[in-house]
Design a protein around this motif. Structure first.
Motif, PDB file in Angstrom:
ATOM      1  N   PHE A 117       0.698  -1.448   0.150  1.00  0.00           N
ATOM      2  CA  PHE A 117       0.067  -0.287   0.041  1.00  0.00           C
ATOM      3  C   PHE A 117       1.066   1.035   0.405  1.00  0.00           C
ATOM      4  O   PHE A 117       1.919   0.971   0.682  1.00  0.00           O
ATOM      5  CB  PHE A 117      -0.589   0.382   0.714  1.00  0.00           C
ATOM      6  CG  PHE A 117      -1.808  -0.954   1.024  1.00  0.00           C
ATOM      7  CD1 PHE A 117      -3.071  -0.739   0.570  1.00  0.00           C
ATOM      8  CD2 PHE A 117      -2.387  -1.845   1.776  1.00  0.00           C
ATOM      9  CE1 PHE A 117      -3.916  -1.689   0.659  1.00  0.00           C
ATOM     10  CE2 PHE A 117      -3.034  -3.165   2.223  1.00  0.00           C
ATOM     11  CZ  PHE A 117      -4.074  -2.841   1.705  1.00  0.00           C
ATOM     12  N   GLY A 118       0.252   2.006  -0.598  1.00  0.00           N
ATOM     13  CA  GLY A 118       0.984   3.719  -0.727  1.00  0.00           C
ATOM     14  C   GLY A 118      -0.053   4.941  -1.077  1.00  0.00           C
ATOM     15  O   GLY A 118      -0.663   4.911  -0.594  1.00  0.00           O
ATOM     16  N   ASP A 119      -0.401   4.886  -2.469  1.00  0.00           N
ATOM     17  CA  ASP A 119      -1.499   5.173  -3.622  1.00  0.00           C
ATOM     18  C   ASP A 119      -2.242   3.860  -2.959  1.00  0.00           C
ATOM     19  O   ASP A 119      -3.726   5.407  -2.902  1.00  0.00           O
ATOM     20  CB  ASP A 119      -0.631   5.670  -4.114  1.00  0.00           C
ATOM     21  CG  ASP A 119       0.362   7.342  -4.845  1.00  0.00           C
ATOM     22  OD1 ASP A 119       0.047   8.235  -3.472  1.00  0.00           O
ATOM     23  OD2 ASP A 119       0.311   7.413  -5.977  1.00  0.00           O
ATOM     24  N   SER A 120      -2.434   2.674  -3.458  1.00  0.00           N
ATOM     25  CA  SER A 120      -2.954   2.146  -3.768  1.00  0.00           C
ATOM     26  C   SER A 120      -2.792   0.945  -3.723  1.00  0.00           C
ATOM     27  O   SER A 120      -1.077   0.396  -3.231  1.00  0.00           O
ATOM     28  CB  SER A 120      -3.748   2.336  -5.210  1.00  0.00           C
ATOM     29  OG  SER A 120      -2.690   2.040  -6.415  1.00  0.00           O
ATOM     30  N   GLY A 121      -3.264   0.006  -3.375  1.00  0.00           N
ATOM     31  CA  GLY A 121      -3.136  -1.941  -3.538  1.00  0.00           C
ATOM     32  C   GLY A 121      -2.342  -2.265  -4.349  1.00  0.00           C
ATOM     33  O   GLY A 121      -2.884  -1.928  -5.361  1.00  0.00           O
ATOM     34  N   ASN A 122      -1.599  -2.667  -4.290  1.00  0.00           N
ATOM     35  CA  ASN A 122      -0.454  -4.162  -4.759  1.00  0.00           C
ATOM     36  C   ASN A 122      -0.115  -5.027  -4.834  1.00  0.00           C
ATOM     37  O   ASN A 122       0.365  -5.128  -3.676  1.00  0.00           O
ATOM     38  CB  ASN A 122       0.946  -2.821  -5.767  1.00  0.00           C
ATOM     39  CG  ASN A 122       0.797  -3.570  -7.809  1.00  0.00           C
ATOM     40  OD1 ASN A 122       0.033  -4.452  -8.095  1.00  0.00           O
ATOM     41  ND2 ASN A 122       1.979  -3.307  -7.821  1.00  0.00           N
ATOM     42  N   TYR A 123      -0.916  -6.283  -5.175  1.00  0.00           N
ATOM     43  CA  TYR A 123      -0.389  -7.839  -5.046  1.00  0.00           C
ATOM     44  C   TYR A 123       0.889  -7.963  -5.505  1.00  0.00           C
ATOM     45  O   TYR A 123       1.160  -7.615  -6.645  1.00  0.00           O
ATOM     46  CB  TYR A 123      -1.361  -8.451  -4.751  1.00  0.00           C
ATOM     47  CG  TYR A 123      -2.882  -8.020  -4.358  1.00  0.00           C
ATOM     48  CD1 TYR A 123      -2.937  -7.920  -3.186  1.00  0.00           C
ATOM     49  CD2 TYR A 123      -3.773  -6.967  -5.651  1.00  0.00           C
ATOM     50  CE1 TYR A 123      -4.290  -7.673  -2.870  1.00  0.00           C
ATOM     51  CE2 TYR A 123      -5.067  -7.068  -4.801  1.00  0.00           C
ATOM     52  CZ  TYR A 123      -5.654  -7.241  -4.034  1.00  0.00           C
ATOM     53  OH  TYR A 123      -6.037  -6.288  -2.859  1.00  0.00           O
ATOM     54  N   SER A 124       1.765  -8.587  -5.006  1.00  0.00           N
ATOM     55  CA  SER A 124       3.277  -9.858  -5.501  1.00  0.00           C
ATOM     56  C   SER A 124       2.234 -11.006  -5.653  1.00  0.00           C
ATOM     57  O   SER A 124       0.868 -11.060  -5.773  1.00  0.00           O
ATOM     58  CB  SER A 124       3.294 -10.680  -4.273  1.00  0.00           C
ATOM     59  OG  SER A 124       3.169 -10.850  -3.344  1.00  0.00           O
ATOM     60  N   PRO A 125       2.737 -11.921  -7.145  1.00  0.00           N
ATOM     61  CA  PRO A 125       2.179 -13.251  -7.227  1.00  0.00           C
ATOM     62  C   PRO A 125       2.402 -14.369  -5.713  1.00  0.00           C
ATOM     63  O   PRO A 125       2.615 -13.565  -4.663  1.00  0.00           O
ATOM     64  CB  PRO A 125       3.447 -13.645  -7.871  1.00  0.00           C
ATOM     65  CG  PRO A 125       4.575 -12.799  -8.592  1.00  0.00           C
ATOM     66  CD  PRO A 125       3.896 -11.600  -7.074  1.00  0.00           C
ATOM     67  N   ILE A 126       1.923 -15.092  -5.954  1.00  0.00           N
ATOM     68  CA  ILE A 126       1.240 -16.244  -5.075  1.00  0.00           C
ATOM     69  C   ILE A 126       2.317 -16.797  -4.893  1.00  0.00           C
ATOM     70  O   ILE A 126       3.404 -17.305  -5.508  1.00  0.00           O
ATOM     71  CB  ILE A 126      -0.086 -16.872  -5.068  1.00  0.00           C
ATOM     72  CG1 ILE A 126      -1.136 -16.525  -5.044  1.00  0.00           C
ATOM     73  CG2 ILE A 126       0.033 -18.093  -4.562  1.00  0.00           C
ATOM     74  CD1 ILE A 126      -2.363 -17.369  -6.101  1.00  0.00           C
ATOM     75  N   PHE A 127       2.324 -16.967  -3.288  1.00  0.00           N
ATOM     76  CA  PHE A 127       3.902 -17.740  -2.861  1.00  0.00           C
ATOM     77  C   PHE A 127       3.386 -18.568  -2.071  1.00  0.00           C
ATOM     78  O   PHE A 127       2.615 -18.255  -1.615  1.00  0.00           O
ATOM     79  CB  PHE A 127       4.639 -16.156  -3.019  1.00  0.00           C
ATOM     80  CG  PHE A 127       5.333 -15.672  -1.312  1.00  0.00           C
ATOM     81  CD1 PHE A 127       5.256 -15.973   0.102  1.00  0.00           C
ATOM     82  CD2 PHE A 127       4.590 -14.508  -1.662  1.00  0.00           C
ATOM     83  CE1 PHE A 127       5.208 -15.036   0.843  1.00  0.00           C
ATOM     84  CE2 PHE A 127       4.077 -13.612  -0.628  1.00  0.00           C
ATOM     85  CZ  PHE A 127       4.561 -14.201   0.719  1.00  0.00           C
TER      86      PHE A 127
END
Length: 131
Positions: A117-127
């Motif tokens: 999170f910063g401006d918006s949420g961004n996801y990593s690939p699944i691990f």
């Protein structure tokens, strides 16, 4: 003089308009951009173990000049749901490009990802996280 609801609303609106109009032009027109940096690590196939430390990394080369929110937070996402009680890091500058996190004691083998999170949420690939 008795004020009608319309008159009260009109006076309120005009007061707010005058307040905004009195701000310096630069304060009214300063553009802000949303920055959604892609998470580079962890990537698909990564395996973390409970108790380890890892650097979560993300791309910063295309960052806009004026970012709406430059303070970052990292949470763990489990099977598509953000674990709000699993804050891994917070308060860092989103332009740093990395931050060290401690792998929490969570159930092993689920579909985990990192939420930046910063401006918006961004996801990593699944691990994977193992005990």
């Amino acid at each position: 003089m008795i004020m009608t609801p319309f008159t009260t609303l009109f006076i309120t609106f005009m007061s707010l308009f005058a307040l905004v109009a009195s701000l310096p032009l630069s304060a009214r027109l300063q553009a802000r951009d949303v920055f959604v940096p892609p998470v580079l690590y962890p990537h698909a196939g990564t395996v973390w173990y409970v108790g380890q430390y890892h650097n979560v990394t993300w791309e910063t080369k295309d960052a806009p000049v004026n970012i709406t929110n430059s303070k970052g937070m990292i949470y763990l996402r489990n099977n598509g749901l953000i674990e709000m009680n699993e804050e891994l890091a917070s308060g860092f500058n989103i332009l740093d490009g990395r931050v060290e996190v401690h792998v929490p004691n969570v159930p092993a083998g689920n579909n985990y990802s990192i939420v930046l999170f910063g401006d918006s949420g961004n996801y990593s690939p699944i691990f994977t996280i193992l005990a």
